[in-house]
Scaffold this motif. Sequence first.
Motif, PDB file in Angstrom:
ATOM      1  N   LEU A  57       0.820  -1.266  -0.071  1.00 12.29           N
ATOM      2  CA  LEU A  57      -0.010   0.048   0.036  1.00 12.29           C
ATOM      3  C   LEU A  57       0.855   1.324   0.109  1.00 12.29           C
ATOM      4  N   LYS A  77      -9.456  -5.428   7.950  1.00 12.97           N
ATOM      5  CA  LYS A  77      -9.618  -4.251   7.258  1.00 12.97           C
ATOM      6  C   LYS A  77      -8.395  -4.008   6.301  1.00 12.97           C
ATOM      7  N   GLU A  80      -8.406  -6.615   3.468  1.00 11.67           N
ATOM      8  CA  GLU A  80      -9.371  -6.012   2.323  1.00 11.67           C
ATOM      9  C   GLU A  80      -8.870  -5.009   1.358  1.00 11.67           C
ATOM     10  N   GLN A  81      -8.265  -3.979   2.211  1.00  8.98           N
ATOM     11  CA  GLN A  81      -7.612  -3.067   1.231  1.00  8.98           C
ATOM     12  C   GLN A  81      -6.592  -3.507   0.349  1.00  8.98           C
ATOM     13  N   GLN A  82      -5.941  -4.509   0.651  1.00  4.46           N
ATOM     14  CA  GLN A  82      -4.772  -5.217  -0.025  1.00  4.46           C
ATOM     15  C   GLN A  82      -5.442  -5.766  -1.125  1.00  4.46           C
ATOM     16  N   ASP A  84      -8.186  -5.229  -2.577  1.00  2.00           N
ATOM     17  CA  ASP A  84      -8.707  -4.157  -3.611  1.00  2.00           C
ATOM     18  C   ASP A  84      -7.547  -3.483  -4.366  1.00  2.00           C
ATOM     19  N   LEU A  85      -6.587  -3.325  -3.760  1.00  2.00           N
ATOM     20  CA  LEU A  85      -5.233  -2.770  -4.439  1.00  2.00           C
ATOM     21  C   LEU A  85      -4.823  -3.586  -5.235  1.00  2.00           C
ATOM     22  N   TYR A 124      -6.487   5.124  -4.874  1.00  5.57           N
ATOM     23  CA  TYR A 124      -7.170   3.948  -4.029  1.00  5.57           C
ATOM     24  C   TYR A 124      -6.077   4.107  -2.680  1.00  5.57           C
ATOM     25  N   LYS A 127      -6.489   6.841  -0.217  1.00  7.15           N
ATOM     26  CA  LYS A 127      -7.713   6.838   0.644  1.00  7.15           C
ATOM     27  C   LYS A 127      -7.298   5.698   1.641  1.00  7.15           C
ATOM     28  N   ALA A 128      -6.709   4.642   1.114  1.00  7.19           N
ATOM     29  CA  ALA A 128      -6.470   3.627   2.330  1.00  7.19           C
ATOM     30  C   ALA A 128      -5.442   4.325   3.434  1.00  7.19           C
ATOM     31  N   SER A 131      -7.761   6.433   5.654  1.00  9.13           N
ATOM     32  CA  SER A 131      -8.481   5.849   6.406  1.00  9.13           C
ATOM     33  C   SER A 131      -7.943   5.362   7.698  1.00  9.13           C
TER      34      SER A 131
END
Length: 242
Positions: A57, A77, A80-82, A84-85, A124, A127-128, A131
């Motif tokens: 990220l 959490k 999930e970001q990983q 998506d990326l 993205y 945004k990650a 967050s």
Amino acid sequence: MITVHEVSKLTGVSVRTLQYYDKIGLLHPAKYTDSGYRLYDDAALVKLQQILLFRELEFPLKDIKLIMDSPDFDYRKALEQQIDLLTLKKEHLENLLNLARGIKAIGVNKMDFTAFDTSKIDEYAEKAKASWGNTPEYHEFEEKSKHRTVQENQILSTQMMSIFAEFGTMRDLPPDAERVQSQVKKLQDFITANFYTCTNAILYSLGTMYAGGGDFTCSIDKAGGTGTAEFVCRAIKIYCNK
């Protein structure tokens, strides 16, 4: 237990990098041999996966350390970001591959650079990062943590696990018992004093995460005995709903 060289071979992370992670307090080995060699267990390898996830990220190491040291770090959490990326990166690579194949098949007849656009990935990632890092609690945590030494952070971690160990001795009591509820207040005050202002809303979320499985549940149950994390969660919900 495996050696630092075995970890390097398994993960592709250089020995020098692993030594540096240990030096800055980001990833300590499970133990050291009498000769000073680093040994890693499964828990350390799981934490290394988390670190590499944040590196994907594109988080700086200092931010990774702050986030992972935070008592409300949520691995699921982050995972999930990983996902998506990586999906965005996969689409980006597929676009580049299709462009290259088109050039090979018919030559360059159109100056199209859209396949090189990484703006979605960059957006993205930002945004990650936001967050995790743009909340008042995070900034308070950062301010309180920035001058602490590795040893001081380890002491705080031990003290927090001691609080959960005390919960473990109360598991025969109902979670709404006065003694148990006083222990919840002790936990809340400890987080506020050492990390960030722990409101009831934040505490409620933490309780849910404590019992949600993963590293937190395992660590709490290890400190207080099997079922402690779930017991703490129920006690926190009663406390917060008063």
